[in-house]
Scaffold this active site. Structure first.
Site, PDB file in Angstrom:
ATOM      1  N   HIS A  57       0.830  -1.211   0.000  1.00  0.00           N
ATOM      2  CA  HIS A  57       0.000   0.000   0.000  1.00  0.00           C
ATOM      3  C   HIS A  57       0.863   1.259   0.000  1.00  0.00           C
ATOM      4  O   HIS A  57       1.251   1.746   1.057  1.00  0.00           O
ATOM      5  CB  HIS A  57      -0.898  -0.041   1.247  1.00  0.00           C
ATOM      6  CG  HIS A  57      -1.933   1.023   1.320  1.00  0.00           C
ATOM      7  ND1 HIS A  57      -3.102   0.876   2.044  1.00  0.00           N
ATOM      8  CD2 HIS A  57      -2.009   2.260   0.768  1.00  0.00           C
ATOM      9  CE1 HIS A  57      -3.834   1.972   1.940  1.00  0.00           C
ATOM     10  NE2 HIS A  57      -3.186   2.840   1.172  1.00  0.00           N
ATOM     11  N   ARG A  61       2.429   8.778  -6.268  1.00  0.00           N
ATOM     12  CA  ARG A  61       2.050  10.099  -6.813  1.00  0.00           C
ATOM     13  C   ARG A  61       2.228  10.328  -8.302  1.00  0.00           C
ATOM     14  O   ARG A  61       1.926  11.428  -8.781  1.00  0.00           O
ATOM     15  CB  ARG A  61       2.768  11.216  -6.048  1.00  0.00           C
ATOM     16  CG  ARG A  61       2.591  11.187  -4.522  1.00  0.00           C
ATOM     17  CD  ARG A  61       1.168  11.230  -4.119  1.00  0.00           C
ATOM     18  NE  ARG A  61       0.978  11.487  -2.681  1.00  0.00           N
ATOM     19  CZ  ARG A  61      -0.165  11.220  -2.044  1.00  0.00           C
ATOM     20  NH1 ARG A  61      -1.204  10.702  -2.687  1.00  0.00           N
ATOM     21  NH2 ARG A  61      -0.280  11.503  -0.760  1.00  0.00           N
ATOM     22  N   ASP A 262       0.880   2.668   3.740  1.00  0.00           N
ATOM     23  CA  ASP A 262       0.046   3.793   3.309  1.00  0.00           C
ATOM     24  C   ASP A 262       0.932   5.035   3.143  1.00  0.00           C
ATOM     25  O   ASP A 262       0.563   6.149   3.516  1.00  0.00           O
ATOM     26  CB  ASP A 262      -1.098   4.063   4.298  1.00  0.00           C
ATOM     27  CG  ASP A 262      -2.246   4.833   3.640  1.00  0.00           C
ATOM     28  OD1 ASP A 262      -2.141   5.181   2.443  1.00  0.00           O
ATOM     29  OD2 ASP A 262      -3.249   5.091   4.333  1.00  0.00           O
ATOM     30  N   HIS A 266       3.163  14.303   1.345  1.00  0.00           N
ATOM     31  CA  HIS A 266       2.742  15.640   0.905  1.00  0.00           C
ATOM     32  C   HIS A 266       3.883  16.572   1.292  1.00  0.00           C
ATOM     33  O   HIS A 266       4.607  16.304   2.260  1.00  0.00           O
ATOM     34  CB  HIS A 266       1.461  16.067   1.624  1.00  0.00           C
ATOM     35  CG  HIS A 266       0.290  15.173   1.358  1.00  0.00           C
ATOM     36  ND1 HIS A 266      -0.446  15.232   0.196  1.00  0.00           N
ATOM     37  CD2 HIS A 266      -0.274  14.188   2.102  1.00  0.00           C
ATOM     38  CE1 HIS A 266      -1.426  14.320   0.241  1.00  0.00           C
ATOM     39  NE2 HIS A 266      -1.338  13.669   1.388  1.00  0.00           N
ATOM     40  N   ALA A 278      -4.287  15.125   3.945  1.00  0.00           N
ATOM     41  CA  ALA A 278      -4.108  13.984   4.855  1.00  0.00           C
ATOM     42  C   ALA A 278      -3.100  13.008   4.273  1.00  0.00           C
ATOM     43  O   ALA A 278      -3.121  12.729   3.074  1.00  0.00           O
ATOM     44  CB  ALA A 278      -5.440  13.279   5.072  1.00  0.00           C
TER      45      ALA A 278
END
Ligand code: DOR
Ligand code: ZN
Ligand code: ZN
Length: 394
Positions: A57, A61, A262, A266, A278
């Site tokens: 996971h 991007r 996960d 950012h 998030a």
């Protein structure tokens, strides 16, 4: 032989063994207590050798958000974290909703990635035909809550059609949506992978269900008390100590099937803005955090290998990976269980340049990462730019 790893403690057949590993043509060709010789030999005395981790996971991007991460930086981060295979999520710009868009992604990633890679395909209200057509993907990922990428689907009839069209579904389905996802999976007899389970309540709901359960390192190592800034904002959010304790119980009872980072980078600027997105990076710190728990006695090494290597290979049907056995791909990570280091966001390979674990001292260090028989990461440095391969699903 192309490469021999000598004198290491090798995790194979469910336990640590003193073995030499002979590698040729990218495969493990011999595991032996006796001498092996190769054109390159590495002495692994005092080190533990694990199957390369498979992170089921990640959000790397590409395309469309390369200012946060791309496959050059993301795959280097993976190598630093002892991860040799990643499964990428579809909430890119544009999202991976058609075979054509997947082909474009495959092409870019194949040119940039230093680790092996596979893809989760996206679901939308209008791409059922594409879901039926698509080949060699890990799953169809369905966002049943709103998150980065705005891929939410909440029409139950549509969801039913998507579940029926897919072989395996992965869901972002927090809280109440978990129940619905399990009902749909049962009705349609589709295999279901629940991403990032984070609460005691969810664990109770899924206790006896025939589903795969993933947890993230940030939910295992941080609680809402740590959430002191927007850098700790993610979906699902950080939870209470009680929730975290239940996740650890579920790890040790066998109810948790895999750990996925996960990894959702950012930029710092975005995180400090009025509307912070998030998500947190995690691929470089997962294995050291878990090794630190092994050293501390909270986690068995065999459980770590099961959750991060063996089970991801089994759940998604990845060929020839996840185990150190003759005939398997030579994707390996050499770790030092005694070496301590301090996480420094700025020193990481991820493009975002920060970490929710910044400043944390960890005992457990990734010394070398080997992909397809090639040593790509060694003592803090990337030493080969050789590209990884797209993985094959059974
Ligand atoms: O925090 C999150 N970030 N949760 C998600 O579901 C998506 C991810 C992202 O892509 O940024
Ligand atoms: Zn999610
Ligand atoms: Zn995610």
């Amino acid at each position: 032989m192309q490469l021999v790893l000598k004198n290491g403690q090798v995790f194979s057949g469910g336990e640590l063994k003193n073995l030499n590993i002979g590698i040729d043509n990218g495969k493990i060709v011999e595991l032996s207590e006796g001498e092996l010789s190769g054109s390159k030999e590495i002495d692994c005395t005092g080190k533990v050798i694990l199957p390369g981790l498979i992170d089921p996971h990640v959000h790397f991007r590409t395309p469309g958000m390369e200012h946060k991460e791309d496959w050059a930086t993301g795959s280097r981060a993976a190598l630093h974290g002892g991860v040799t295979t990643v499964l990428d999520m579809p909430n890119t710009k544009p999202p991976t909703l058609s075979v054509e868009l997947l082909e474009e992604k495959r092409e870019i990633v194949g040119k940039d990635s230093l680790v092996n890679f596979g893809f989760h395909f996206g679901a939308a209200a209008n791409n059922i035909e594409e879901i039926k057509k698509v080949k060699n993907v890990a799953s169809v990922k369905v966002f049943m809550n709103l998150s980065t990428g705005r891929m939410l689907i909440d029409d139950e009839k549509k969801l039913g059609e998507i579940f029926a069209a897919a072989k395996q579904i992965a869901v972002h389905a927090e809280g109440g949506k978990v129940r619905l996802a399990m009902d749909l999976a049962k009705e349609t007899r589709t295999k279901l992978y629940l991403c990032h389970i984070s609460t005691a309540e969810e664990l109770e709901m899924i206790a006896d269900e025939d589903v795969f359960v993933e947890v993230t390192p940030h939910h295992l190592f941080l609680t809402k008390k740590d959430a002191i800034s927007p850098f700790f904002k993610m979906i699902p959010s950080l939870k209470s100590q009680k929730d975290q304790d239940k996740l650890w119980e579920a790890i040790n009872s066998g109810r948790v099937n895999s750990i996925g980072t996960d990894h959702a980078p950012h930029t710092a600027e975005e995180k400090e803005s009025g509307e912070p997105p998030a998500g947190v990076p995690g691929i470089e710190t997962m294995l050291p955090l878990l090794l630190d728990s092994v050293r501390g006695g909270r986690l068995e090494l065999g459980k770590l290998v099961e959750l991060c290597c063996e089970n991801p290979a089994k759940i998604f049907g990845i060929k020839n990976k996840g185990f150190i056995e003759e005939g398997f791909d030579a994707d390996l990570t050499v770790v030092d269980l005694e070496k301590e280091w301090v996480v420094r966001g700025k020193e990481l390979f991820t493009k975002c340049g920060w970490s929710p674990f910044d400043g944390k001292r960890l005992k457990g260090f990734v010394e070398r990462t080997i992909v397809g028989g090639i040593v790509k990461f060694e003592n803090g440095k990337i030493i080969s730019e050789e590209r990884g391969d797209e993985i094959e699903f059974k």
